[in-house]
Design a protein around this motif. Sequence first.
Motif, PDB file in Angstrom:
ATOM      1  N   VAL B 297       0.989  -1.186   0.089  1.00 32.09           N
ATOM      2  CA  VAL B 297       0.040   0.120  -0.181  1.00 32.09           C
ATOM      3  C   VAL B 297       1.024   1.107  -0.073  1.00 32.09           C
ATOM      4  O   VAL B 297       1.908   1.252   0.929  1.00 32.09           O
ATOM      5  N   SER B 298       0.949   1.945  -0.912  1.00 34.25           N
ATOM      6  CA  SER B 298       1.678   3.316  -1.334  1.00 34.25           C
ATOM      7  C   SER B 298       1.137   4.486  -1.581  1.00 34.25           C
ATOM      8  O   SER B 298      -0.168   4.325  -2.124  1.00 34.25           O
ATOM      9  N   GLY B 299       1.912   5.557  -1.509  1.00 30.45           N
ATOM     10  CA  GLY B 299       1.404   6.476  -2.357  1.00 30.45           C
ATOM     11  C   GLY B 299       1.191   6.265  -3.933  1.00 30.45           C
ATOM     12  O   GLY B 299       1.902   5.346  -4.205  1.00 30.45           O
ATOM     13  N   PHE B 300       0.468   7.088  -4.553  1.00 26.97           N
ATOM     14  CA  PHE B 300       0.326   6.719  -5.933  1.00 26.97           C
ATOM     15  C   PHE B 300       1.802   7.114  -6.751  1.00 26.97           C
ATOM     16  O   PHE B 300       2.569   7.750  -6.109  1.00 26.97           O
ATOM     17  N   ASP B 301       1.937   6.562  -7.793  1.00 27.38           N
ATOM     18  CA  ASP B 301       3.231   6.868  -8.618  1.00 27.38           C
ATOM     19  C   ASP B 301       3.141   8.258  -9.420  1.00 27.38           C
ATOM     20  O   ASP B 301       2.944   8.283 -10.783  1.00 27.38           O
ATOM     21  N   THR B 302       2.844   9.188  -8.710  1.00 24.49           N
ATOM     22  CA  THR B 302       2.476  10.498  -9.385  1.00 24.49           C
ATOM     23  C   THR B 302       3.101  11.677  -8.235  1.00 24.49           C
ATOM     24  O   THR B 302       3.442  10.977  -7.254  1.00 24.49           O
ATOM     25  N   PRO B 303       3.460  12.734  -8.769  1.00 23.23           N
ATOM     26  CA  PRO B 303       3.906  13.877  -7.975  1.00 23.23           C
ATOM     27  C   PRO B 303       2.915  13.919  -6.780  1.00 23.23           C
ATOM     28  O   PRO B 303       1.681  13.769  -6.930  1.00 23.23           O
ATOM     29  N   PHE B 304       3.511  14.207  -5.725  1.00 19.12           N
ATOM     30  CA  PHE B 304       2.399  14.516  -4.403  1.00 19.12           C
ATOM     31  C   PHE B 304       1.401  15.550  -4.920  1.00 19.12           C
ATOM     32  O   PHE B 304       1.853  16.693  -5.354  1.00 19.12           O
ATOM     33  N   PRO B 305       0.378  15.329  -4.916  1.00 18.74           N
ATOM     34  CA  PRO B 305      -0.784  16.198  -5.296  1.00 18.74           C
ATOM     35  C   PRO B 305      -0.763  17.585  -4.403  1.00 18.74           C
ATOM     36  O   PRO B 305      -0.477  17.709  -3.274  1.00 18.74           O
ATOM     37  N   PRO B 306      -1.610  18.395  -5.079  1.00 21.35           N
ATOM     38  CA  PRO B 306      -1.922  19.692  -4.353  1.00 21.35           C
ATOM     39  C   PRO B 306      -2.630  19.351  -2.918  1.00 21.35           C
ATOM     40  O   PRO B 306      -3.397  18.263  -3.004  1.00 21.35           O
ATOM     41  N   ALA B 307      -2.277  20.036  -1.896  1.00 22.45           N
ATOM     42  CA  ALA B 307      -2.634  19.583  -0.564  1.00 22.45           C
ATOM     43  C   ALA B 307      -4.307  18.947  -0.312  1.00 22.45           C
ATOM     44  O   ALA B 307      -4.506  18.114   0.577  1.00 22.45           O
ATOM     45  N   LYS B 308      -4.968  19.789  -1.026  1.00 21.02           N
ATOM     46  CA  LYS B 308      -6.357  19.540  -0.836  1.00 21.02           C
ATOM     47  C   LYS B 308      -6.801  17.945  -1.120  1.00 21.02           C
ATOM     48  O   LYS B 308      -7.693  17.502  -1.060  1.00 21.02           O
ATOM     49  N   LEU B 309      -5.716  17.471  -1.970  1.00 25.15           N
ATOM     50  CA  LEU B 309      -6.094  15.956  -2.572  1.00 25.15           C
ATOM     51  C   LEU B 309      -5.142  15.035  -1.684  1.00 25.15           C
ATOM     52  O   LEU B 309      -5.312  13.686  -2.235  1.00 25.15           O
ATOM     53  N   GLU B 310      -4.492  15.446  -0.751  1.00 18.98           N
ATOM     54  CA  GLU B 310      -3.663  14.627  -0.058  1.00 18.98           C
ATOM     55  C   GLU B 310      -4.110  13.589   0.598  1.00 18.98           C
ATOM     56  O   GLU B 310      -3.457  12.436   0.613  1.00 18.98           O
ATOM     57  N   THR B 311      -5.200  13.663   0.866  1.00 19.99           N
ATOM     58  CA  THR B 311      -5.858  12.443   1.828  1.00 19.99           C
ATOM     59  C   THR B 311      -6.212  11.403   0.879  1.00 19.99           C
ATOM     60  O   THR B 311      -6.421  10.038   1.189  1.00 19.99           O
ATOM     61  N   LEU B 312      -6.465  11.512  -0.571  1.00 19.18           N
ATOM     62  CA  LEU B 312      -6.632  10.475  -1.681  1.00 19.18           C
ATOM     63  C   LEU B 312      -5.376  10.060  -1.914  1.00 19.18           C
ATOM     64  O   LEU B 312      -5.360   8.865  -2.254  1.00 19.18           O
ATOM     65  N   PHE B 313      -4.194  10.640  -1.756  1.00 25.69           N
ATOM     66  CA  PHE B 313      -2.903  10.200  -2.269  1.00 25.69           C
ATOM     67  C   PHE B 313      -2.297   9.155  -1.132  1.00 25.69           C
ATOM     68  O   PHE B 313      -1.689   8.483  -1.469  1.00 25.69           O
ATOM     69  N   LEU B 314      -2.563   9.781   0.108  1.00 23.44           N
ATOM     70  CA  LEU B 314      -1.856   9.071   1.169  1.00 23.44           C
ATOM     71  C   LEU B 314      -2.642   7.915   1.581  1.00 23.44           C
ATOM     72  O   LEU B 314      -3.619   7.950   1.978  1.00 23.44           O
ATOM     73  N   PRO B 315      -1.959   6.685   1.826  1.00 20.77           N
ATOM     74  CA  PRO B 315      -2.651   5.698   2.296  1.00 20.77           C
ATOM     75  C   PRO B 315      -3.246   6.076   3.874  1.00 20.77           C
ATOM     76  O   PRO B 315      -2.383   6.283   4.626  1.00 20.77           O
ATOM     77  N   ASP B 316      -4.500   5.826   4.036  1.00 18.32           N
ATOM     78  CA  ASP B 316      -5.098   5.654   5.300  1.00 18.32           C
ATOM     79  C   ASP B 316      -5.498   4.281   5.885  1.00 18.32           C
ATOM     80  O   ASP B 316      -5.082   3.270   5.264  1.00 18.32           O
ATOM     81  N   ALA B 317      -6.151   4.351   6.938  1.00 17.42           N
ATOM     82  CA  ALA B 317      -6.502   3.098   7.542  1.00 17.42           C
ATOM     83  C   ALA B 317      -7.446   2.345   6.686  1.00 17.42           C
ATOM     84  O   ALA B 317      -7.226   0.994   6.471  1.00 17.42           O
ATOM     85  N   ASP B 318      -8.192   3.008   5.926  1.00 21.05           N
ATOM     86  CA  ASP B 318      -9.308   2.134   4.913  1.00 21.05           C
ATOM     87  C   ASP B 318      -8.462   1.490   3.675  1.00 21.05           C
ATOM     88  O   ASP B 318      -8.851   0.443   3.509  1.00 21.05           O
TER      89      ASP B 318
END
Lengths: 397, 330
Positions: B297-318
């Motif tokens: 489970v990783s961050g996507f293979d994209t640049p780190f997105p603008p911060a308002k989208l970071e919760t979709l980029f970063l792996p969370d508990a779900d």
Amino acid sequence: MTDSPSAGSPGIDSPGADSPTVRFLTADGAFEPTPGAEEYASYLERIGETELRRFYRDMAVVRRFDQEGTNLQRQGQMALWVPSHGQEGAQVGSAYAARPQDHIFPSYREHAVGLVRGIDVLAIVELLRGNTHGGWDPTDPSNGNFHGYCLVIGSHSLHATGYAMGLQRDGLVGTGDPEVDTAVLAYFGDGATSQGDVSEAFVFSASSQTPNVFFLQNNHWAISVPVTVQSRTPLYLRSRGFGVPSVQIDGNDVLASYAVTAKHLDEARAGNGPQFIEALTYRIGAHTSSDDPTKYADQAQHDLWVSRDPIIRLEKYLRSLGEGDAFFAEVATEAEDFAADIRHRTLALTAPDKSLIFDNVYSEPHPVVTEQKQWLERYEASFDTSPEASAVTKEQA
Amino acid sequence: MSTETTLDELPMAKALNAGLRQALADDPKVLLMGEDIGPLGGVFRVTEGLQAEFGKERVVDTPLAESGIIGTAIGLALRGYRPVCEIQFDGFIYPGFDQITSQLAKLTNRGGGAFSMPVVIRVPYGGHIGAVEHHQESPEAYFAHTPGLRLVSPSTPNDAYWMIQEAIASNDPVMFFEPKSRYWPKGPVDFTASAAPLHASRIVRTGTDVTLVGHGAMVSVLLQAAEVAQGEGVSVEVVDLRSLSPVDYGPILESVTRTGRLVVAQEASGFVSVGSEIAATVAERAFYSLQAPVLRVSGFDTPFPPAKLETLFLPDADRVLEAVDRAMAY
């Protein structure tokens, strides 16, 4: 843009009355100091004819060593050789200006500096042969505080600056005791002045007022690219915008190199901050044995600089002081013997032990390196190629 | 803060501050250097008060140049000092990349072991703080790929306090990745003893069905996922990596031998990552124990997105639980 031989660094080809370039000996070996040399003249009082003979001897020996390096490369003993031909005056004069306690951070062409500081220059052969990445121990006092060669252009200028920051913290700057005060002398070339690290070294050294002397050998070429591509202003002016005082010298005049480096090392040791010296010289040979200057270099420029040879220049001066044929013949023999010794010891070199791959990757034990070292031993043993093993095999047969 | 106290609740930033203070007090050769670390105390205040206490010669506000910071630290190390460099943010480390990978990492080897390179590079890393570009990255893999470097990352204030001191005491270059989203939550710090050696991984929650592995800020996400899974009847074990290079495989393999399933999680992009390396190694060494493929489970293979989208980029508990479900389905 002019394409004159010293374009980018005016002042040496026609030193007029207002020339800032420091030179004592003309290309013909006449002692005729330029106006810029006046403030450095007193530093020549530190040396006599004994030192001049030593300068000559070391320059001649390194010239012959360098030729032997090229020969050995052509004969397959090394994949690469880095010639120093033509830059002996800049190197020997500046190296002798350093005191024993000073530290030297070379680039990778400073064979003469290494010799003066006391390293066994066979280590340079071993490095370029692929027997080692280093070759001498800069922490061993017998190596004259001559640090390792650095192949990433300009990187070591920052190491030299950090080292000088350490000297400041150790209380070894500005005490007034000539046996204690210590400076760091770093060498790099005209190509390196385009690297960010060299500019950052100027920034950090000026910021901390470190005891650094940065010695630029402008040999006019960064492999095939002329210095005019690196800079539209004379390079000695480069450091002034950083607050680092500077001077330009005729780098093929060993006296200028000695006197100017001596003064600026004194300034650095006294706590007056970093200093910058641009030595105008010329790479008579190729960048390395893999290079082909016939593709880019100008023959007339080459010939002009051959006529300014630092060794012939000092020979003429020494002869004008009364030195005779016997001395020059003796040095020629010594240089031949030196080269022969290098050749014999090069031919006797054996491949390095495979432990060199794994040892000292880390200072402390590391599980991955240990495991891979052991794996390689098992892997090699699995082929059973040792004489003992094959003897056993024959017996069994 | 008094070292008389043996147990204290501190945020990681203050635990690091205490660890750095202790290191400065213990060894006069220890120096801190970096941008804004003096009167300001660093942009995260990790070095707050240290320049006032130890002076400008030992807590050095440097010019703004990362190559210069690392390059001069190398020179100081050659002179016998133990510099601790602060890189202001993860995404600003690249101007120092050559000095780290070509010089710092290789100099001891190049010099035949004649000298050590005891340099620590502190790197506040990772997302979850809503920051602008270059301020939320996880560049560990670039450095884990480089022989000669050691990489560690604490997940708790207690580990931060001890690991920074152990990193400084190491004679090798250590890159110290500080999970900046964990700078502020408080946790207990035991000032009497370290929880584990610098390069040890540690089982921080026991379970029987699936093993989760991560480091830094990801550890709290894994613990959160484990808690949720427990409620769903799945028993999850969590391993805190602590060290990214070398990786301590002992506890990981021991755990996987019991659970038969492994999910590796990280904020970094997954392609050629530390998580990929661990997945490959566990597959090689614990093949017959595995009930399911090792999942990442990783961050996507994209640049780190603008911060308002970071919760979709970063792996969370779900996202971790989704992988747990897949592992359990085999």
